[in-house]
Design a protein around this motif. Structure first.
Motif, PDB file in Angstrom:
ATOM      1  N   ILE A 307       0.865  -0.929   0.092  1.00 57.00           N
ATOM      2  CA  ILE A 307      -0.057   0.073   0.140  1.00 57.00           C
ATOM      3  C   ILE A 307       1.007   1.207   0.025  1.00 57.00           C
ATOM      4  CG2 ILE A 307      -0.364   0.080   2.527  1.00 57.00           C
ATOM      5  CD1 ILE A 307      -2.967   1.218   0.120  1.00 57.00           C
ATOM      6  N   THR A 308       1.932   1.252   0.636  1.00 54.31           N
ATOM      7  CA  THR A 308       2.850   2.513   0.649  1.00 54.31           C
ATOM      8  C   THR A 308       3.331   2.983  -0.743  1.00 54.31           C
ATOM      9  OG1 THR A 308       3.582   1.775   2.657  1.00 54.31           O
ATOM     10  CG2 THR A 308       5.024   3.127   1.493  1.00 54.31           C
ATOM     11  N   VAL A 383       8.022   4.610   7.779  1.00 55.87           N
ATOM     12  CA  VAL A 383       6.556   3.959   7.612  1.00 55.87           C
ATOM     13  C   VAL A 383       6.791   2.493   8.009  1.00 55.87           C
ATOM     14  CG1 VAL A 383       6.816   3.794   4.975  1.00 55.87           C
ATOM     15  CG2 VAL A 383       4.495   3.622   6.395  1.00 55.87           C
ATOM     16  N   PRO A 386       6.931   0.746  14.333  1.00 55.31           N
ATOM     17  CA  PRO A 386       7.516   1.877  15.134  1.00 55.31           C
ATOM     18  C   PRO A 386       9.146   2.024  14.865  1.00 55.31           C
ATOM     19  CG  PRO A 386       6.378   0.019  16.672  1.00 55.31           C
ATOM     20  CD  PRO A 386       6.654  -0.562  14.873  1.00 55.31           C
ATOM     21  N   GLN A 412      -2.119   1.972   7.649  1.00 54.96           N
ATOM     22  CA  GLN A 412      -2.363   0.576   7.388  1.00 54.96           C
ATOM     23  C   GLN A 412      -2.902   0.225   5.954  1.00 54.96           C
ATOM     24  OE1 GLN A 412      -5.766  -0.007  10.434  1.00 54.96           O
ATOM     25  NE2 GLN A 412      -4.219  -1.255  11.361  1.00 54.96           N
ATOM     26  N   GLU A 414      -5.483  -0.785   5.073  1.00 61.06           N
ATOM     27  CA  GLU A 414      -7.066  -0.647   5.238  1.00 61.06           C
ATOM     28  C   GLU A 414      -7.227   1.066   5.293  1.00 61.06           C
ATOM     29  OE1 GLU A 414      -5.489  -2.772   6.912  1.00 61.06           O
ATOM     30  OE2 GLU A 414      -6.341  -4.656   7.352  1.00 61.06           O
ATOM     31  N   ILE A 510       2.295   3.936  18.930  1.00 64.01           N
ATOM     32  CA  ILE A 510       1.642   2.633  18.383  1.00 64.01           C
ATOM     33  C   ILE A 510       2.744   1.594  19.295  1.00 64.01           C
ATOM     34  CG2 ILE A 510       1.262   1.268  16.640  1.00 64.01           C
ATOM     35  CD1 ILE A 510      -0.028   4.163  16.592  1.00 64.01           C
ATOM     36  N   ARG A 513       0.816  -4.713  17.393  1.00 63.63           N
ATOM     37  CA  ARG A 513      -0.448  -5.478  17.179  1.00 63.63           C
ATOM     38  C   ARG A 513      -0.812  -5.866  18.335  1.00 63.63           C
ATOM     39  NH1 ARG A 513      -2.510  -4.361  11.910  1.00 63.63           N
ATOM     40  NH2 ARG A 513      -3.899  -6.077  12.513  1.00 63.63           N
TER      41      ARG A 513
HETATM   42  C1  WT7 Z   1       0.675  -1.843  10.250  1.00 64.53           C
HETATM   43  C2  WT7 Z   1      -0.038  -1.839   9.059  1.00 64.53           C
HETATM   44  C3  WT7 Z   1       1.560   1.743   6.487  1.00 64.53           C
HETATM   45  C4  WT7 Z   1       1.868   1.144   5.427  1.00 64.53           C
HETATM   46  C5  WT7 Z   1       2.760  -0.134   5.607  1.00 64.53           C
HETATM   47  C6  WT7 Z   1       2.219  -1.170   6.434  1.00 64.53           C
HETATM   48  C7  WT7 Z   1       2.133  -1.256  11.638  1.00 64.53           C
HETATM   49  C8  WT7 Z   1       2.474   0.991  10.196  1.00 64.53           C
HETATM   50  C9  WT7 Z   1       3.686   2.206  11.638  1.00 64.53           C
HETATM   51  C10 WT7 Z   1       4.330   3.262  12.305  1.00 64.53           C
HETATM   52  C11 WT7 Z   1       4.030   1.981  14.093  1.00 64.53           C
HETATM   53  C12 WT7 Z   1       3.351   1.113  12.128  1.00 64.53           C
HETATM   54  C13 WT7 Z   1       0.994  -1.160  12.322  1.00 64.53           C
HETATM   55  C14 WT7 Z   1      -0.105  -1.200  11.371  1.00 64.53           C
HETATM   56  N1  WT7 Z   1       2.665   0.276  11.307  1.00 64.53           N
HETATM   57  N2  WT7 Z   1       3.145   1.993  10.243  1.00 64.53           N
HETATM   58  N3  WT7 Z   1       4.824   4.508  11.772  1.00 64.53           N
HETATM   59  N4  WT7 Z   1       4.408   3.195  13.582  1.00 64.53           N
HETATM   60  N5  WT7 Z   1       3.581   0.868  13.665  1.00 64.53           N
HETATM   61  O1  WT7 Z   1       0.792  -1.437   6.173  1.00 64.53           O
HETATM   62  O2  WT7 Z   1       0.995  -3.888   6.026  1.00 64.53           O
HETATM   63  O3  WT7 Z   1      -1.116  -2.704   6.211  1.00 64.53           O
HETATM   64  O4  WT7 Z   1       0.602  -2.900   8.085  1.00 64.53           O
HETATM   65  O5  WT7 Z   1       1.867  -1.647  10.296  1.00 64.53           O
HETATM   66  O6  WT7 Z   1       0.986  -2.339  13.348  1.00 64.53           O
HETATM   67  O7  WT7 Z   1      -1.290  -1.831  11.963  1.00 64.53           O
HETATM   68  P1  WT7 Z   1       0.302  -2.880   6.565  1.00 64.53           P
END
Ligand code: WT7
Length: 649
Positions: A307-308, A383, A386, A412, A414, A510, A513
């Motif tokens: 998604i990024t 991104v 954490p 995320q 989503e 954050i 999970r």
């Molecule tokens: C999960 C989503 C966002 C695009 C890449 C990941 C973790 C994401 C951070 C952040 C802490 C983060 C969460 C989230 N996450 N960015 N900056 N700090 N945790 O997308 O594969 O859908 O994963 O990534 O746990 O729920 P994804």
């Protein structure tokens, strides 16, 4: 790093930023949550609409029934390509950094328009119509952008599958989305490695009658198998088509793409995003969070298969008319200076990458960074997981020479775009905190009993109240699962699956999970998915997978596996190796367990539920029973002693 250490935006940066003070952020934020319709209608003006929308948002009526900009008609390809080609035809749209250092290609907006048009005509010629799903399994070559934009141009729905997934995983995704056309390449290049993409596709689509066409881009010229009647060289198909392809205007709520991600069950979820809201959100967040402006060179080092890459390599920057870098290689090829070489050569102004990459680079010291000019950089972004405060510091002090704001962006698959992040000219940062919500975003912390936790200096399950335009609309083909997954646990809210702390100053941290989802080197993986891969091996009776803290990857994967007695005579290491191979084959090398413990039993409650918290402690190297919590419901306490003995091994 103490929580109270604030890193204010560099004054020189703030002076000319889109949002240049905390007070300005707060005023806009208040507006965005008090009058979301007014706020988002204004933001929607970033796009060109073929027909104006009748309503901004109707998401309140029923949970999980989300629509934005209803009645509006537009086209993503028109917004990302044509309208810029009309005014800035010679501006680079894509700067492609090829796998080999120093090799670049420029694609201007005019060229992009021609290539997307031609590609769209190829898709039409292969029978793709509005609403049809197209599977894209490509490496980081410009064709991946052309393919995505070509789908959007004709109203088709792309399903990009990261080119590191295995044949089994690809097949499952092609079937789930019912794709008739698959786009791939002969091979991909990732640093020193070649990835045999076409042969993976051959295996994935073998005997799938639903797949009519496989279009193959030539990347390495490798000798590959072409199945007559099904497989075609993309170059030949493109040469047959003209470069202009009429736009298919679609409704704001028509689907734009499906993107698979892992959840807490074995089957990946096809997260569906629609057109208007998604693009407004990608463009708006890109504008504010990266303080983007014309002339920027936006270098997001992700893969377009995540998604990024969708939101911040392709759609956000291009919707804003900003030049985007497409990076084919890996951060350590040929050495740890590669990112910074790209920055120097292309004069990148924005860098966006993942903590896992930064941790690997930090290890190699400052020299590979300092060797290259980085004075073009204005904003640094992080991104995916954490970011450790020390890594944040290094990014800020060494990579950015203390001159550039660092934006830690939480979101995320989503959410479509960034939800929590500092605005670089406005918000003082605390390294390790994603700081404050983006405009229109209302984070809510809820305790395990479903009670909202008010005030500051609290923690809970991270939920979101209301909607934002980039929110996913459904899980492809399974709306019931969408509702159950995100809207059932805490009624009235979207549940993210993350735990979170709001500190005394209202900053969000954050904590990772809270469900059975792992984050391994920035990749999202479900424990259930890895377990079912393991069970796919004939030797395995039962498996339990947990994450453990890993210095480079964030989380590592530990699998506890019970094997059939017939395999007792096997060499333990060989068996573990075979099981790892099994996971690679069923999912991807990114899901390979770091550790496999062949155990005799799993710690279960008398009602048969695996006590994962014990397995997590043991995987983390915490063998002290005091840390195992309440073990009184264990059916067979001795099982734990056996596992501890084995893990200590
Ligand atoms: C999960 C989503 C966002 C695009 C890449 C990941 C973790 C994401 C951070 C952040 C802490 C983060 C969460 C989230 N996450 N960015 N900056 N700090 N945790 O997308 O594969 O859908 O994963 O990534 O746990 O729920 P994804």
């Amino acid at each position: 790093m103490s929580e109270s250490t604030l890193v204010p935006p560099p004054p020189a940066f703030a002076a000319s930023a889109h949002v240049s003070s905390r007070a300005a952020y707060e005023a806009l934020y208040r507006r965005s949550v008090e009058d979301p319709a007014g706020f988002w209608a204004e933001q929607a003006a970033r796009l060109a609409w073929h027909r104006p929308f009748d309503a901004v948002c109707d998401a309140d009526a029923r949970p999980g029934e989300i629509a934005w900009f209803h009645g509006g008609r537009l086209n993503v390809s028109y917004n990302c390509v044509d309208r810029h080609a009309a005014v800035t035809p010679d501006r680079p749209a894509i700067l492609w950094a090829r796998n080999e250092p120093g090799e670049y290609e420029t694609i201007t907006f005019r060229e992009l328009q021609e290539r997307v048009g031609r590609f769209a005509n190829v898709l039409r010629a292969h029978g793709v119509r509005k609403g049809d799903r197209v599977c894209i399994y490509l490496p980081m070559i410009p064709e991946i952008a052309y393919a995505m934009l070509a789908c959007a141009r004709i109203g088709a729905v792309h399903s990009v599958v990261f080119a590191g997934f295995s044949a089994d995983a690809l097949r499952e995704r092609i079937l789930d989305a019912d794709c008739a056309v698959v786009i791939t390449a002969d091979e991909g290049l990732r640093g020193p490695k070649r990835v045999p993409l076409k042969s993976v596709v051959d295996e994935a689509v073998a005997n799938l009658d639903g797949v009519r066409s496989v279009l193959v881009a030539r990347r390495t010229g490798a000798d590959i198998n072409m199945k007559p009647g099904r497989d075609r060289w993309l170059a030949d198909e493109l040469a047959r088509q003209r470069a202009t392809c009429p736009i298919e205007w679609v409704d704001s709520e028509d689907p734009l793409f499906v993107l698979y991600t892992s959840g807490s069950t074995g089957k990946p979820k096809g997260v569906l995003h629609t057109t208007g809201g998604y693009l407004v959100y990608a463009a708006t967040t890109h504008h504010y969070v990266f303080d983007a402006r014309p002339g920027d060179i936006h270098f997001c080092a992700a893969d377009a298969g995540w998604i990024t890459g969708h939101s911040y390599i392709l759609y956000g920057p291009l919707a804003n008319g900003v030049t985007t870098v497409m990076f084919e290689s890996i951060p350590t090829y040929p050495d740890a200076g590669r990112y910074w070489q790209v920055v120097d050569d292309l004069r990148a102004t924005i860098v966006y990458t993942a903590p896992t990459a930064l941790r690997a680079l930090l290890r190699e010291g400052d020299e590979p960074v300092r060797k290259y000019r980085r004075d073009s950089i204005r904003v640094l972004g992080s991104v995916g997981e954490p970011i450790n405060p020390d890594v944040w510091r290094w990014y800020h002090d060494v990579v950015g020479d203390g001159r550039c704001p660092v934006v830690d962006t939480w979101w995320q698959t989503e959410t479509g775009g960034i939800l929590i992040a500092p605005l670089p000219g406005a918000i003082a940062c605390k390294p390790g905190s994603a700081t404050l919500p983006f405009f229109g975003v209302v984070p809510v912390l809820v305790d395990d009993d479903g009670k909202v936790v008010e005030g500051n200096d609290v923690a809970g399950n991270l939920c979101l109240a209301g909607s934002w335009p980039g929110q996913a609309r459904t899980i492809y083909g399974d709306h019931a699962r969408f509702l159950a997954n995100y809207f059932a646990r805490f009624p009235g809210y979207y549940f993210t699956g993350d735990g979170c702390r709001r500190d005394a100053d209202g900053y969000y941290w954050i904590t990772g999970r809270v469900d059975d989802v792992l984050n391994v080197a920035g990749h999202r993986l479900g424990t259930a998915e890895i377990e079912s891969a393991l069970i796919g091996h004939g030797a395995v009776v039962e498996a339990a997978v947990v994450g453990f803290p890993h210095p480079l990857k964030g989380q590592g994967i530990c699998a506890y596996v019970i094997t059939r007695p017939e395999f007792d005579a096997w060499n333990r290491e060989e068996l573990a190796g075979a099981l790892k191979e099994q996971v690679r084959k069923a999912i991807s090398p990114i899901a390979t367990p770091d550790r496999i413990l062949l155990v005799r039993g799993l710690p279960k409650t008398r009602s048969g539920k695996i006590m994962r918290r014990i397995l997590r402690r043991i995987a983390a190297g915490d063998f002290d029973p005091a840390g195992f919590g309440d073990t009184s419901t264990l059916a067979e306490p001795a099982v734990v002693d056996d596992i501890v003995a084995l893990a200590r091994g």
